[in-house]
Design a protein around this motif. Structure first.
Motif, PDB file in Angstrom:
ATOM      1  N   GLY A 189       0.800  -1.228   0.000  1.00  0.00           N
ATOM      2  CA  GLY A 189       0.000   0.000   0.000  1.00  0.00           C
ATOM      3  C   GLY A 189       0.832   1.278   0.000  1.00  0.00           C
ATOM      4  O   GLY A 189       2.050   1.252   0.191  1.00  0.00           O
ATOM      5  N   THR A 190       0.130   2.382  -0.220  1.00  0.00           N
ATOM      6  CA  THR A 190       0.771   3.697  -0.339  1.00  0.00           C
ATOM      7  C   THR A 190       0.146   4.677   0.648  1.00  0.00           C
ATOM      8  O   THR A 190      -1.077   4.756   0.744  1.00  0.00           O
ATOM      9  N   MET A 191       0.982   5.407   1.388  1.00  0.00           N
ATOM     10  CA  MET A 191       0.470   6.502   2.213  1.00  0.00           C
ATOM     11  C   MET A 191       0.929   7.822   1.612  1.00  0.00           C
ATOM     12  O   MET A 191       2.114   8.029   1.359  1.00  0.00           O
ATOM     13  N   VAL A 192      -0.030   8.723   1.409  1.00  0.00           N
ATOM     14  CA  VAL A 192       0.255  10.047   0.858  1.00  0.00           C
ATOM     15  C   VAL A 192       0.135  11.080   1.975  1.00  0.00           C
ATOM     16  O   VAL A 192      -0.904  11.184   2.619  1.00  0.00           O
ATOM     17  N   THR A 193       1.202  11.823   2.206  1.00  0.00           N
ATOM     18  CA  THR A 193       1.196  12.880   3.220  1.00  0.00           C
ATOM     19  C   THR A 193       0.902  14.214   2.550  1.00  0.00           C
ATOM     20  O   THR A 193       1.521  14.551   1.537  1.00  0.00           O
ATOM     21  N   TYR A 194      -0.081  14.938   3.091  1.00  0.00           N
ATOM     22  CA  TYR A 194      -0.392  16.260   2.511  1.00  0.00           C
ATOM     23  C   TYR A 194      -0.480  17.342   3.581  1.00  0.00           C
ATOM     24  O   TYR A 194      -0.778  18.499   3.279  1.00  0.00           O
ATOM     25  N   GLY A 195      -0.223  16.977   4.834  1.00  0.00           N
ATOM     26  CA  GLY A 195      -0.237  17.959   5.907  1.00  0.00           C
ATOM     27  C   GLY A 195       0.460  17.395   7.128  1.00  0.00           C
ATOM     28  O   GLY A 195       0.768  16.197   7.177  1.00  0.00           O
ATOM     29  N   THR A 237      12.777   8.198  10.294  1.00  0.00           N
ATOM     30  CA  THR A 237      11.942   9.337  10.678  1.00  0.00           C
ATOM     31  C   THR A 237      12.037  10.401   9.589  1.00  0.00           C
ATOM     32  O   THR A 237      13.133  10.765   9.169  1.00  0.00           O
ATOM     33  N   VAL A 238      10.883  10.854   9.142  1.00  0.00           N
ATOM     34  CA  VAL A 238      10.834  11.769   7.993  1.00  0.00           C
ATOM     35  C   VAL A 238       9.932  12.951   8.330  1.00  0.00           C
ATOM     36  O   VAL A 238       8.855  12.780   8.902  1.00  0.00           O
ATOM     37  N   SER A 239      10.357  14.145   7.960  1.00  0.00           N
ATOM     38  CA  SER A 239       9.531  15.330   8.191  1.00  0.00           C
ATOM     39  C   SER A 239       8.394  15.372   7.179  1.00  0.00           C
ATOM     40  O   SER A 239       8.505  14.845   6.066  1.00  0.00           O
ATOM     41  N   THR A 240       7.313  16.002   7.583  1.00  0.00           N
ATOM     42  CA  THR A 240       6.166  16.207   6.687  1.00  0.00           C
ATOM     43  C   THR A 240       6.587  16.946   5.427  1.00  0.00           C
ATOM     44  O   THR A 240       6.190  16.591   4.310  1.00  0.00           O
ATOM     45  N   SER A 241       7.413  17.977   5.580  1.00  0.00           N
ATOM     46  CA  SER A 241       7.762  18.800   4.412  1.00  0.00           C
ATOM     47  C   SER A 241       8.611  18.026   3.414  1.00  0.00           C
ATOM     48  O   SER A 241       8.595  18.340   2.222  1.00  0.00           O
ATOM     49  N   SER A 242       9.331  16.997   3.868  1.00  0.00           N
ATOM     50  CA  SER A 242      10.078  16.158   2.916  1.00  0.00           C
ATOM     51  C   SER A 242       9.137  15.523   1.904  1.00  0.00           C
ATOM     52  O   SER A 242       9.487  15.343   0.741  1.00  0.00           O
ATOM     53  N   PHE A 243       7.951  15.169   2.381  1.00  0.00           N
ATOM     54  CA  PHE A 243       6.979  14.561   1.470  1.00  0.00           C
ATOM     55  C   PHE A 243       6.260  15.620   0.636  1.00  0.00           C
ATOM     56  O   PHE A 243       6.119  15.476  -0.574  1.00  0.00           O
ATOM     57  N   ILE A 244       5.783  16.678   1.296  1.00  0.00           N
ATOM     58  CA  ILE A 244       4.923  17.636   0.584  1.00  0.00           C
ATOM     59  C   ILE A 244       5.758  18.530  -0.330  1.00  0.00           C
ATOM     60  O   ILE A 244       5.507  18.616  -1.524  1.00  0.00           O
ATOM     61  N   LYS A 300       6.584  -5.297   4.173  1.00  0.00           N
ATOM     62  CA  LYS A 300       5.199  -4.893   3.867  1.00  0.00           C
ATOM     63  C   LYS A 300       5.144  -4.103   2.562  1.00  0.00           C
ATOM     64  O   LYS A 300       4.066  -3.823   2.050  1.00  0.00           O
ATOM     65  N   ASP A 301       6.294  -3.742   2.050  1.00  0.00           N
ATOM     66  CA  ASP A 301       6.398  -3.100   0.726  1.00  0.00           C
ATOM     67  C   ASP A 301       5.578  -1.820   0.632  1.00  0.00           C
ATOM     68  O   ASP A 301       5.012  -1.507  -0.415  1.00  0.00           O
ATOM     69  N   LEU A 302       5.517  -1.063   1.732  1.00  0.00           N
ATOM     70  CA  LEU A 302       4.767   0.193   1.698  1.00  0.00           C
ATOM     71  C   LEU A 302       5.542   1.259   0.929  1.00  0.00           C
ATOM     72  O   LEU A 302       6.779   1.251   0.912  1.00  0.00           O
ATOM     73  N   SER A 303       4.805   2.148   0.287  1.00  0.00           N
ATOM     74  CA  SER A 303       5.388   3.326  -0.346  1.00  0.00           C
ATOM     75  C   SER A 303       4.876   4.557   0.386  1.00  0.00           C
ATOM     76  O   SER A 303       3.687   4.642   0.672  1.00  0.00           O
ATOM     77  N   LEU A 304       5.767   5.503   0.654  1.00  0.00           N
ATOM     78  CA  LEU A 304       5.357   6.764   1.262  1.00  0.00           C
ATOM     79  C   LEU A 304       5.624   7.882   0.270  1.00  0.00           C
ATOM     80  O   LEU A 304       6.742   8.025  -0.228  1.00  0.00           O
ATOM     81  N   ARG A 305       4.595   8.652   0.006  1.00  0.00           N
ATOM     82  CA  ARG A 305       4.682   9.718  -0.979  1.00  0.00           C
ATOM     83  C   ARG A 305       4.145  11.015  -0.373  1.00  0.00           C
ATOM     84  O   ARG A 305       3.681  11.026   0.773  1.00  0.00           O
ATOM     85  N   GLY A 306       4.185  12.078  -1.141  1.00  0.00           N
ATOM     86  CA  GLY A 306       3.623  13.348  -0.689  1.00  0.00           C
ATOM     87  C   GLY A 306       2.799  13.973  -1.794  1.00  0.00           C
ATOM     88  O   GLY A 306       2.949  13.620  -2.971  1.00  0.00           O
ATOM     89  N   PHE A 307       1.895  14.883  -1.408  1.00  0.00           N
ATOM     90  CA  PHE A 307       1.119  15.614  -2.411  1.00  0.00           C
ATOM     91  C   PHE A 307       1.086  17.075  -2.045  1.00  0.00           C
ATOM     92  O   PHE A 307       0.835  17.438  -0.904  1.00  0.00           O
TER      93      PHE A 307
END
Lengths: 377, 377
Positions: A284-290, B298-305, A307-314
């Motif tokens: 699965g993928t978690m998208v951080t936007y805030g 550990t990753v900051s929110t702004s790294s993603f956004i 678990k092969d997770l992907s972490l992304r941002g928007f």
């Protein structure tokens, strides 16, 4: 004399894009006296605007200013603003902590809705009385009359509720894109999110429901959480848990007939982000936007490897400058149609412009949790 | 009697795949006495194997056992093992902490090289004296004679250095796939990694160099770091920093003419992972494939956004079961050719099988940092 002209020039430019961008050659001929100018052109009305001349605390640096009329060029549209929200990103821009730091002086605000007041001679397809929004959004919506090139403005259905027209881009479009751009979801699939009471969160619940996608929602533990759950379920939330309820060994055992989610959204960070990760299925993928908690996101090594997770941002502002953004106006029309049909709604408080200061205080969180503040001009 | 037969059956099955998988019907007729069996078939030699009958600390549960001969079926190839490494994942499998928990009793080991001893009547393309590796790798390489179906074995060039043939899959293939599968890199691009002294790390440096890709490497602060830097630079590392050297405001200012990396690799976690993230360019990807510090990421929110970073994971065992794995043997041949040409090398210690216990102790870290232990049968 030179100083006076520079200040006035900046003020006049402010009226156009909302920020002091390099002046077009013609503007150099605009003198301090409105009567003396090189070209004869229609002038806009004066504009009452929220201006900041330096970055800093919004309640200190924001001033209500009367700006003089500016010429409406052939391609320009002068819009009488009807409503514009105070979004967290507006506050960050004024604070100067946003990655894109607007040059000062600047007028606040980034989205909103207005009614066309007058148009330049070369403008087609827009006329007085039309409702328009800047799309993609652009700076300087916190004023009574905004003058921008016709290409900035997108004509919308006048039957749209005004407060939704004013707020349709920054939050609902974020929710729509995040549901579309990361994982190919089908009807019956599920998503999980924290910060479910935020406007983006509420939009995710409703936009998911429209597509037959189920939502698992995480909210904070605080007084009134039962009412919040009830409210989100009315919007279409399938499950709503407080963080405290999720202090169990296997959060997935709490899901009855809902599929394990392949997509999650995080606008909080810290423990609330970890809870989203726990719900996600393999791959699965978690998208951080805030990052409302101001805490970072902490992830175990095995979440990535096994678990092969992907972490992304928007970030909507980046998306809006991408190729994909061409479809932006179609999406806005789609979202507005959902607000007209009642399938997309969220809490807002319409505040008269002369109470801007108290609306700003609410938006800054000085009075605790408050609905989205939308200025009515 | 039934118990004896069950135990022996399991032991015999162990000889095939290395784990007690469901018995083929014929095996049911194999009695405890080697002379009594239902079918006449060629038998393998007895095999000396590292067997664990329960999960637990490898130095407690691993026993050296003499296993009786097993029949070599029509499709089978009996391989006299030459060498096999002790990888960290082998240790985790024995401990029972690996996500895929082998059924016990089982023979240790997952990769290795051997020489064909004898083949079943239906085997084509392989004959006595050929060098083979199990490809994709499979359980049970820590024994003197392994019997597996011909499809398991991949014939390799006998001029390959034995210790490289034994270790070519688990670490070098991980490095190769990670360089290929996440970001489209071109000559002149750069990658950044921590744990650069690990075998995967050393392979990344060298495989990157072969493609004209530059590498930025992070190592631990400890005595002898200057020699380590020198050694990695000889392998082709462009920059090597200790974590301590990177306690500066802008790590990128330390890069002279190297491009900002779009891809990073993390096998450590904690601060060392944060350092990889700091080096990455806007929109970059960090791939986690290990967690040597046992600390989370550990990753900051702004790294993603705002920096638009993506965090992913890589697990070779999952990749090997994917569609892409068909190309596996071509990649192995490519990697082996690089070891033959001297373009790919890393430290190993070949240890005679009768010193397995001390090799295991070294692999378990009881004697501090040690080169990769490779058992020579």
């Amino acid at each position: 004399m030179a100083t006076v002209r520079l200040v006035q020039l900046k003020a006049l430019l402010l009226r156009r894009g909302g920020t002091a961008s390099p002046p077009p050659p013609r503007a150099l001929f605009i003198g301090p006296n409105r009567g003396i100018r090189a070209f004869s052109s229609t002038m806009s009305p004066p504009s009452k605007a929220v201006v900041y001349e330096e970055h800093g605390p919004p309640d200190t640096v924001c001033k209500l200013k009367e700006l003089p009329p500016v010429p409406i060029k052939d391609d320009d549209v002068c819009v009488k603003m009807l409503a514009a929200p105070i979004n967290p990103s507006d506050i960050n821009r004024i604070q100067g902590v946003y990655p894109v730091r607007p040059p000062v002086p600047a007028i606040g605000g980034y989205e909103g809705v207005g009614e066309v007041h007058s148009v330049g001679s070369a403008v087609t397809g827009l006329g007085p009385g039309d409702w328009v929004i800047p799309s993609p959004p652009s700076s300087g919506t916190w004023q009574t009359y905004a003058v921008k090139e016709q290409s900035v403005w997108h004509k919308i259905d006048k039957r749209t509720p005004m407060e939704y027209a004013a707020t349709i881009t920054v939050n609902p479009l974020t929710a729509l894109r995040m549901l579309e751009d990361f994982v190919d979801l089908k009807s019956g699939d599920a998503v999980v999110q924290n910060g479910a009471t935020s406007i983006v969160g509420q939009c995710i619940i409703q936009l998911a429901r429209v597509r037959g996608i189920r939502s698992i929602n995480v909210i904070r533990d605080r007084a009134g959480s039962d009412e919040v759950k009830e409210k989100l379920k009315k919007l279409g939330a399938d499950e709503v848990f407080t963080e405290g309820q999720l202090e169990v060994k296997n959060v997935k055992s709490l899901l009855a007939d809902i599929a394990e989610p392949a997509l999650g959204f995080n606008c909080v960070g810290g423990n609330a982000a970890s809870l989203v990760l726990k719900f996600l299925k393999q791959g699965g993928t978690m998208v951080t936007y805030g990052g409302m908690s101001k805490k970072p996101i902490t992830v175990s090594t095995s979440s990535f490897i096994f678990k092969d997770l992907s972490l992304r941002g928007f970030w909507l502002q980046k998306w809006l400058t991408s190729d994909k953004a061409e479809e932006c106006r179609d999406m806005i029309d789609y979202l507005l149609s959902l607000t007209s049909s009642g399938e997309l709604r969220y809490d807002m408080e319409l505040v008269p412009f002369n109470q801007f200061t108290s609306a700003l205080d609410k938006a800054l969180g000085k009075l605790g949790s408050q609905p989205k503040q939308v200025i009515k001009f």
